[in-house]
Design a protein around this motif. Structure first.
Motif, short mmCIF file in Angstrom:
data_model
loop_
_atom_site.label_atom_id
_atom_site.label_comp_id
_atom_site.label_asym_id
_atom_site.label_seq_id
_atom_site.Cartn_x
_atom_site.Cartn_y
_atom_site.Cartn_z
N GLN A 1 0.82 -1.21 0.00
CA GLN A 1 0.00 0.00 0.00
C GLN A 1 0.85 1.27 0.00
O GLN A 1 0.49 2.27 -0.62
CB GLN A 1 -0.93 0.02 1.21
CG GLN A 1 -1.89 -1.16 1.30
CD GLN A 1 -1.36 -2.26 2.17
OE1 GLN A 1 -0.27 -2.80 1.91
NE2 GLN A 1 -2.12 -2.63 3.20
N ALA A 2 1.99 1.22 0.71
CA ALA A 2 2.85 2.40 0.81
C ALA A 2 3.71 2.62 -0.43
O ALA A 2 4.32 3.67 -0.59
CB ALA A 2 3.75 2.28 2.04
N GLY A 3 3.80 1.61 -1.29
CA GLY A 3 4.55 1.76 -2.54
C GLY A 3 6.01 1.42 -2.45
O GLY A 3 6.76 1.66 -3.41
N TRP B 1 13.10 7.52 -0.49
CA TRP B 1 11.64 7.50 -0.39
C TRP B 1 11.16 8.83 0.16
O TRP B 1 11.40 9.16 1.32
CB TRP B 1 11.15 6.38 0.52
CG TRP B 1 11.40 4.97 0.05
CD1 TRP B 1 12.13 4.00 0.67
CD2 TRP B 1 10.87 4.35 -1.13
NE1 TRP B 1 12.11 2.83 -0.04
CE2 TRP B 1 11.33 3.01 -1.16
CE3 TRP B 1 10.04 4.80 -2.18
CZ2 TRP B 1 11.01 2.13 -2.18
CZ3 TRP B 1 9.72 3.91 -3.19
CH2 TRP B 1 10.19 2.60 -3.19
N ASN C 1 8.18 10.97 1.48
CA ASN C 1 6.87 10.76 2.09
C ASN C 1 5.86 11.71 1.45
O ASN C 1 6.03 12.92 1.46
CB ASN C 1 6.97 11.01 3.59
CG ASN C 1 5.78 10.52 4.36
OD1 ASN C 1 4.65 10.49 3.87
ND2 ASN C 1 6.01 10.15 5.61
N THR D 1 7.30 7.91 -2.63
CA THR D 1 7.77 7.96 -4.02
C THR D 1 9.29 8.00 -4.02
O THR D 1 9.90 8.78 -3.28
CB THR D 1 7.23 9.20 -4.75
OG1 THR D 1 5.79 9.16 -4.75
CG2 THR D 1 7.72 9.24 -6.19
N THR E 1 1.82 7.01 1.51
CA THR E 1 2.59 6.42 0.42
C THR E 1 3.93 7.14 0.27
O THR E 1 4.11 8.27 0.74
CB THR E 1 1.83 6.48 -0.91
OG1 THR E 1 1.69 7.86 -1.32
CG2 THR E 1 0.46 5.85 -0.78
#
Length: 605
Positions: A191-193, A230, A232, A239, A237
């Protein structure tokens, strides 16, 4: 609410000498007789003093002498990270375990040990009860880090997954677990990618690089693979922006990085987190050929510029375990790192920050140079003199390196405790460990920012230290201390003394400069008897049509009761009757959401 209380003030003098020098001391001479786990500095019993942990808790007397707690032995694991996952006031242990059957077959587990607190401070393996029931096959889980990625006041955690099978350069996705707030965790990696990358991850370095109040994650990646940053997104999620921000690593398309660990820290004092990564590069092979001193360019792009070539920082073949530490308390971060093996031989370096992106090797001059066997370092003030000491194991033994505090520079040490109730930050909560807090200290022309997070992951040691150290140089006065708590609450504290260790509890007040709060003269809280055995009655004088509540806090800052005053004649009164479940001791009462003075009370039986 815009208030703050400070407990546990300890003022110490700093001896004068020409230069900082470290004395190498065997750990046994200070009371540490056994290393039975990945060592870490942590305030294990929450008394405001930095302890040493190595499979057992070794409690510090405040002067660098340690006493072993036999009941605190854990059940084993690898690299650890301490954080209070259940917000009970005592730091718990996150780690992993690997059972290797062969180079192509193994089993990994994520383990959680709960610190049971007084009187014995034993540890309990709560992994299964916490929902960490997955048997993770054919993985190598290397590093772990606590963080509150969704800012809900409960610590979540990230786990890096290295290559498997052994020497295959086959990577796997990392893991992100969400704290449900009821003692259990759920796997939210998909879910968080964070499963879109399947790389050979090593160290985890947590920090808010774009100053948006949301914690970000840098992952050091090995086997000639690109790094991960990453970012936030604030909606649960992440990116990967490593390439966009310029920290992906250099080299060709298929041979980018190859590093083990990295560390966040504002080395140039501009208020933005910078990043140092020592690269592992075998001469003659492809991949990134140099360390990186990535300075954060700040807004609007939040990209990074590499100053390594002008920095004077040496390159080595297998660089690892970087750590920022202001060893000389001059106000800027200095740099320690090691070469695990290869050219120019196993050794460590301490680089003094000279400003303007320039560093000088002072390893030998300070007496902290080590040869062979060094894979990491831990930094913290273990003897209360305000200068950072170090634990550095090497081929000649497990050693503390004790600073002689050998200059006249001033300092400040902060131990932060978050408000887990949400009553003091308009409903928003912090985790008790205050992981994710950011503190900015201003003293004359010096501005120093530190962030409380596991920011120097490398997969070898456990370097996270919950105490924030601020070197102040020659400045004898502090103009302000500004804290951005994980809850989002911002507090400004003025007239802070130098050469002091403070425990700051989110939401209390003492010396706060804040606008928009009721005048403390018109808000008065009194108690009929400061020492009581059954109940205590508070009287509150407040302006008409003003609603207030009284919070009762123990000496560690944990809120134990909230009282609603009722009108009795021309004053408001409230009664607190603790009952048998509340231990006797010192408590503090204060009017919530005001900057009125706190009242000390003593409950006896």
């Amino acid at each position: 609410m815009r208030s703050l209380i400070i407990l546990g003030v300890l003022a110490l003098s700093v001896p004068a000498a020409a230069e900082i020098h470290f004395t190498e001391v065997d750990i046994a001479t200070l009371g540490v007789d056994e290393i039975a786990g990945s060592p870490s500095f942590v305030d294990y019993n929450s008394d405001g003093i930095l302890d040493f942990w190595a499979g057992y808790a070794y409690i510090n007397d405040g002067y660098g002498n340690f006493t072993k707690l036999p009941e605190s032995r854990w059940g084993g694991g690898r690299v650890v990270c301490f954080g209070d996952y259940d917000n009970d006031g005592y730091p718990d242990i996150l780690t992993t375990r690997r059972i290797s059957v062969s180079d192509s077959l193994d089993t990994c587990f994520i383990l959680l040990y709960r610190n049971q607190g007084p009187p014995d401070y034993g540890v309990e393996d709560v992994s299964l009860g916490a929902g960490l029931t997955d048997t993770i096959l054919n993985r190598d889980l290397v590093d772990v880090a606590w963080l509150d990625y969704d800012s809900d006041g409960w610590l979540d955690f990230y786990v890096s997954s290295y290559e498997f099978p052994v020497n295959s350069a086959v990577g796997h996705p990392d893991y992100l677990y969400h704290n449900q707030g009821d003692g259990t965790f759920s796997d939210v990696s998909v879910q968080a990618g964070v499963t879109i990358r399947a790389l050979c991850s090593r160290g985890i370095s947590v920090g808010d690089f774009d100053n948006d109040g949301e914690v970000d994650i840098f992952v050091s990646v090995y086997r000639l693979q690109r790094n991960i940053l990453w970012q936030n997104q604030g909606d649960g999620t992440f990116t990967d922006v490593a390439e966009e921000k310029g920290v992906i690593g250099e080299g060709t398309l298929f041979s980018k990085g190859h590093n083990i660990g990295a560390c966040w820290g504002d080395y140039n004092n501009d208020g933005y987190l910078d990043l140092f990564t020592p690269i592992t590069h075998h001469p003659g092979y492809p991949g990134d050929s140099t360390n990186h001193l990535w300075a954060n360019d700040g807004p609007p792009g939040w990209a990074f510029t590499d100053y390594i070539w002008e920095s004077g920082i040496y390159n080595a073949e297998i660089g690892s375990a970087p750590a920022w530490a202001d060893y000389d308390s001059d106000g800027d971060l200095d740099l320690y790192w090691v070469n695990l093996y290869g050219s120019p031989g196993q050794q460590s370096w301490l680089y003094r920050n000279d400003g303007d992106n320039k560093f000088t090797d002072v390893s030998a001059a300070t007496g902290i140079k080590t040869w062979k066997g060094t894979s990491y370092s831990l930094w913290g003030d273990i003897n209360g003199d305000g200068f950072l000491d170090a634990y550095i194991p090497h081929s000649e033994g497990k050693k503390f390196f004790i600073s002689d505090a050998g200059n006249d520079n001033h300092w400040l040490l902060l131990n932060l405790q978050g408000d887990t109730s949400g009553l003091r930050a308009m409903g928003e909560k912090s985790n008790f460990s205050a992981i994710g807090a950011r503190v900015t200290v201003r003293a004359g022309d010096l501005t120093v920012m530190r962030e409380l997070a596991p920011s120097a992951g490398n997969g070898y040691g456990s370097p996270f230290n919950h105490f924030l150290h601020f070197g102040l140089g020659a400045h004898e006065e502090i103009d302000s201390v500004v804290i951005r708590w994980p809850s989002g609450l911002r507090e400004r504290y003025s007239a802070t003394p130098v050469d002091t260790c403070l425990t700051i509890i989110e939401g209390f007040t003492l010396g706060i400069e804040e606008s928009g709060l009721p005048n403390p003269v018109s808000l008065n809280l009194t108690v009929r008897a400061s020492c009581f055995s059954d109940h205590v009655i508070f009287s509150v004088t407040i302006p008409e049509d003003t609603e207030v509540r009284i919070g009762i806090f123990d000496a560690a800052g944990r809120m134990v009761a909230v009282l609603e005053p009722e009108i009795k004649g021309d004053v408001y009164e409230a009664t607190w009757q603790p009952g048998e479940l509340v231990p006797a001791g010192v408590y503090f009462a204060r009017l919530l959401e005001t900057n009125a003075e706190s009242v000390k009370i003593i409950y006896v039986r």
